[in-house]
Design a protein around this motif. Structure first.
Motif, PDB file in Angstrom:
ATOM      1  N   THR A 114       0.831  -1.202   0.000  1.00 25.13           N
ATOM      2  CA  THR A 114       0.000   0.000   0.000  1.00 25.13           C
ATOM      3  C   THR A 114       0.867   1.255   0.000  1.00 25.13           C
ATOM      4  O   THR A 114       0.586   2.224  -0.713  1.00 25.13           O
ATOM      5  CB  THR A 114      -0.905   0.011   1.246  1.00 25.13           C
TER       6      THR A 114
ATOM      7  N   PHE B 272       2.331   1.855  -3.379  1.00 26.63           N
ATOM      8  CA  PHE B 272       1.292   2.416  -4.241  1.00 26.63           C
ATOM      9  C   PHE B 272       1.131   3.911  -3.967  1.00 26.63           C
ATOM     10  O   PHE B 272       1.078   4.735  -4.880  1.00 26.63           O
ATOM     11  CB  PHE B 272      -0.034   1.686  -3.986  1.00 26.63           C
TER      12      PHE B 272
ATOM     13  N   LEU C  68       5.190   2.633 -14.883  1.00 28.75           N
ATOM     14  CA  LEU C  68       5.552   1.232 -15.119  1.00 28.75           C
ATOM     15  C   LEU C  68       5.847   0.548 -13.799  1.00 28.75           C
ATOM     16  O   LEU C  68       5.443  -0.582 -13.566  1.00 28.75           O
ATOM     17  CB  LEU C  68       6.779   1.147 -16.031  1.00 28.75           C
TER      18      LEU C  68
ATOM     19  N   PHE D 297       2.654  -0.399 -12.317  1.00 32.53           N
ATOM     20  CA  PHE D 297       2.050  -1.580 -12.929  1.00 32.53           C
ATOM     21  C   PHE D 297       2.723  -2.841 -12.411  1.00 32.53           C
ATOM     22  O   PHE D 297       2.069  -3.814 -12.088  1.00 32.53           O
ATOM     23  CB  PHE D 297       2.161  -1.520 -14.454  1.00 32.53           C
TER      24      PHE D 297
ATOM     25  N   LEU E 125       1.318  -3.504  -9.102  1.00 33.75           N
ATOM     26  CA  LEU E 125      -0.068  -3.958  -9.167  1.00 33.75           C
ATOM     27  C   LEU E 125      -0.099  -5.439  -9.521  1.00 33.75           C
ATOM     28  O   LEU E 125      -0.801  -6.219  -8.912  1.00 33.75           O
ATOM     29  CB  LEU E 125      -0.839  -3.168 -10.214  1.00 33.75           C
TER      30      LEU E 125
ATOM     31  N   ARG F   7       0.739  -7.401  -6.635  1.00 35.54           N
ATOM     32  CA  ARG F   7      -0.375  -7.361  -5.686  1.00 35.54           C
ATOM     33  C   ARG F   7      -1.422  -8.397  -6.055  1.00 35.54           C
ATOM     34  O   ARG F   7      -1.898  -9.153  -5.230  1.00 35.54           O
ATOM     35  CB  ARG F   7      -1.055  -5.993  -5.726  1.00 35.54           C
TER      36      ARG F   7
ATOM     37  N   LEU G 131      -0.351   5.940 -19.137  1.00 30.63           N
ATOM     38  CA  LEU G 131       1.013   6.467 -19.044  1.00 30.63           C
ATOM     39  C   LEU G 131       1.089   7.916 -19.515  1.00 30.63           C
ATOM     40  O   LEU G 131       2.117   8.548 -19.410  1.00 30.63           O
ATOM     41  CB  LEU G 131       1.954   5.613 -19.893  1.00 30.63           C
TER      42      LEU G 131
ATOM     43  N   GLY H  28      -6.617   0.899  -6.666  1.00 29.54           N
ATOM     44  CA  GLY H  28      -5.292   0.508  -7.145  1.00 29.54           C
ATOM     45  C   GLY H  28      -4.468  -0.163  -6.072  1.00 29.54           C
ATOM     46  O   GLY H  28      -3.645  -1.012  -6.355  1.00 29.54           O
ATOM     47  N   ALA H  29      -4.714   0.223  -4.819  1.00 28.94           N
ATOM     48  CA  ALA H  29      -3.858  -0.246  -3.738  1.00 28.94           C
ATOM     49  C   ALA H  29      -4.221  -1.661  -3.324  1.00 28.94           C
ATOM     50  O   ALA H  29      -3.393  -2.547  -3.272  1.00 28.94           O
ATOM     51  CB  ALA H  29      -3.968   0.683  -2.531  1.00 28.94           C
ATOM     52  N   VAL H  30      -5.495  -1.843  -3.016  1.00 28.59           N
ATOM     53  CA  VAL H  30      -5.967  -3.169  -2.674  1.00 28.59           C
ATOM     54  C   VAL H  30      -6.428  -3.759  -3.998  1.00 28.59           C
ATOM     55  O   VAL H  30      -6.801  -3.033  -4.899  1.00 28.59           O
ATOM     56  CB  VAL H  30      -7.129  -3.065  -1.670  1.00 28.59           C
ATOM     57  N   LYS H  31      -6.403  -5.040  -4.114  1.00 24.55           N
ATOM     58  CA  LYS H  31      -6.732  -5.666  -5.394  1.00 24.55           C
ATOM     59  C   LYS H  31      -8.028  -5.122  -5.981  1.00 24.55           C
ATOM     60  O   LYS H  31      -9.059  -5.129  -5.336  1.00 24.55           O
ATOM     61  CB  LYS H  31      -6.855  -7.167  -5.188  1.00 24.55           C
TER      62      LYS H  31
END
Lengths: 308, 285
Positions: free
Chosen positions: A229, A232, A294, A297, A300, A303, B126, B281-284
């Protein structure tokens, strides 16, 4: 979810022409549904990228800006990206990242850790800490204008804070950064809080039973589990900092002596007079964002695998 | 859970002292977080000249609520407010439609080139608007779309973030539902709006909320797409009111509060959706 249903083909065997027609139809619908989004992407994302590259390779300055186009190749890239103006703005942008990102993450974790308790009144405190998520860049900047402006800002009255103003070349960028840190506080708090609440309680209890002190629990259990987290959050905040524009436009207009002229602000300022240089700088900004995104990503991806 | 009261009674005095300290710290931090907002209220309520003459105190000087009304009428904040609502609604609605369509296409339909098209979609993530700013401003200008709703909204009518988020959600749809719809003879269109979207309402709502919040708070693009003050959205308007003319700045500060309080209330009501959307985005996702 219910992966129980086997993927067997229950469809009756159809005549070949019909099936092909069905497939063509499906493909057509598939493309059709993508079309609206891709019209927007085409006009406002892909075309500009191509045009930026073109602009960066040509020199269209001159009296009749639209008629004169001289191909200059990559010489402009070297000239601009190695030039003092770009490097200055890049350095200011990096400084802005350094001011806003670590402070933002640390404050988010601190507030979330303090608010991760079940005591009376906790809902109120959580609401307060989340509240700045309702503010926009413009609102946060106006609010801080009333604090850090050297003529009409409240801090001029406060002896231990009066150094923090937008006229002081050494602290102008910091005073802009403070407004961003405050504005991002709600977002960082909400994200860290959500992650902390997802930590299983048994884990904490087990650590407590093992004789871990609260401090040790925080560093040995909470922080490692927050890792993804926080990464992120770092990426999001770095990208925010790269994109900083409104706060500069409202609080300093790049001054004093260009000390707050971040990359985006400089691009904005010069694009009318010197579109070629602005284009090269935009590509530079793109490269920076590219690398950071990137990274995101990659995270992610990890994750998702981890969560499954 | 059951150990909680036990522990508490066992070490009551120490815990209570710690609690007092905790409340003190939390109150102090809340004051720090809210102080800027308080100062904005002070500036909105005080007439600038007497307030400056008083030496910028941390309380309102001769408070009057007129600024809120004046902001609306004289500062033409009313017009900006309406314009911002229109822009926000157009962007949010369009993003919802384009994202649902594209996400459905990516999640359920089979056709050649899908993975390339999906990669292109993700690639737009991007490219922040700041990079394409220079060219997009020229595009809008060449179409004569400066100072118009089209110009203010066009680049934001689709977003890869929404497509990505909704596709993830759609992929989780139980296969039975799809088979059932197929048996019933549902068309793709009908299946999408009657089954997929309603079933994924939480994800759609979270995305809508984040889209709305983002569109409402925009500053950079409107700053380029607008050259006449009549077309300034709320965020631009309030900033120019607060910053440019010191002796009328109170109406700008009032504007800052007018621009955020409704959003704050909205976020309070939809807290859960907001948290889902922000942590997507942080947690799935």
């Amino acid at each position: 979810m219910t992966a129980g249903t086997p993927n067997t083909e229950t469809k009756p065997v159809e005549a070949a022409p019909r099936r092909i027609r069905g497939r063509t139809r499906e493909a057509l619908i598939g493309y059709l549904y993508l079309l609206p989004a891709f019209v927007v992407f085409g006009i406002f994302f892909f075309y500009p990228l191509g045009r930026l590259i073109q602009l960066s390779l040509f020199d269209t300055r001159g009296v009749f800006a639209n008629q004169r186009q001289e191909y200059v190749g990559f010489s402009q890239w070297a000239e601009v990206l190695g030039g003092e103006e770009f490097l200055d703005s890049l350095w200011i942008t990096v400084q802005y990242v350094l001011y806003t990102v670590p402070a933002g993450v640390i404050l988010g974790v601190l507030l979330a850790q303090l608010a991760n308790r079940k005591l009376r009144g906790i809902a109120f405190f959580r609401t307060v800490f989340s509240s700045t998520v309702a503010t926009s860049v413009a609102v946060a900047s106006v609010i801080f204008f009333a604090l850090v402006n050297p003529e009409v800002g409240y801090f001029r009255n406060v002896s231990w804070l009066s150094w923090l103003n937008t006229q002081n070349p050494d602290t102008a960028l910091l005073s802009v950064a403070v407004s961003s840190i405050w504005q991002n506080l709600g977002l960082t708090f909400i994200i860290v809080m959500a992650a902390m609440q997802a930590i299983p309680e048994d884990l904490m209890e087990a650590a407590t039973l093992d004789g871990y002190s609260p401090t040790r629990r925080f560093f040995k259990v909470t922080l490692p589990l927050l890792g993804p987290t926080l990464l992120f959050l770092v990426v999001v905040l770095v990208i925010f900092a790269f994109q900083a524009f409104g706060q500069i436009d409202i609080l300093t207009q790049g001054g004093p002596q260009g000390r707050t002229e971040t990359l985006v602000y400089r691009i904005f300022r010069i694009q009318f007079d010197d579109v070629n240089t602005a284009a090269v700088m935009s590509i530079g900004l793109f490269a920076l964002t590219f690398v950071v995104t990137l990274l995101q990503f990659g995270m992610l991806e990890r994750r998702v695998t981890y969560a499954e | 859970m059951p150990s909680e009261p036990l522990r508490r009674s066992g070490r009551a005095p120490r815990i209570r002292a710690a609690n007092v300290a905790w409340y003190l710290v939390m109150t102090l931090l809340s004051v720090v977080v809210l102080f800027p907002v308080w100062m904005t209220l002070v500036r909105a309520l005080s007439l600038p000249i007497p307030y400056l003459a008083e030496g910028l105190p941390p309380y309102p000087v001769d408070p009057q609520w007129g600024a809120f009304w004046e902001a609306w009428v004289e500062g033409s904040l009313g017009r900006s407010f309406a314009l911002s609502i229109a822009i926000t609604l157009v962007i949010t609605a369009a993003q919802l439609v384009t994202s649902v369509l594209a996400a459905y296409s990516f999640a359920f339909l089979r056709y050649p080139g899908k993975s390339v098209l999906f990669a292109l979609t993700v690639a737009t993530l991007l490219l922040p608007i700041e990079v394409t700013l220079v060219v997009n401003a020229r595009t809008i200008r060449s179409w004569d779309w400066l100072n118009s709703i089209q110009g203010l909204t066009a680049p934001f009518l689709a977003t890869a973030f929404g497509i990505f988020l909704l596709r993830q959600a759609f992929l989780g749809l139980p296969k039975d539902l799809r088979d059932a719809a197929e048996l019933e003879g549902y068309s793709n269109w009908r299946f999408m709006w009657r089954v997929v979207v309603p079933v994924n309402r939480p994800a759609v709502a979270s995305f809508a909320l984040v889209a709305l919040l983002t569109a409402w708070g925009q500053y950079t693009w409107p700053r380029l797409a607008v050259t006449e003050s009549d077309w300034e959205p709320l965020q631009i308007r309030l900033a120019s009111l607060a910053v440019q003319n010191i002796d009328r700045s109170n109406i700008g500060f009032a504007g800052a509060l007018i621009a955020s309080v409704p959003i704050f209330v909205l976020l309070l009501i939809f807290q859960r959706q907001l948290i889902r959307g922000l942590t997507a985005g942080a947690v799935k996702g």
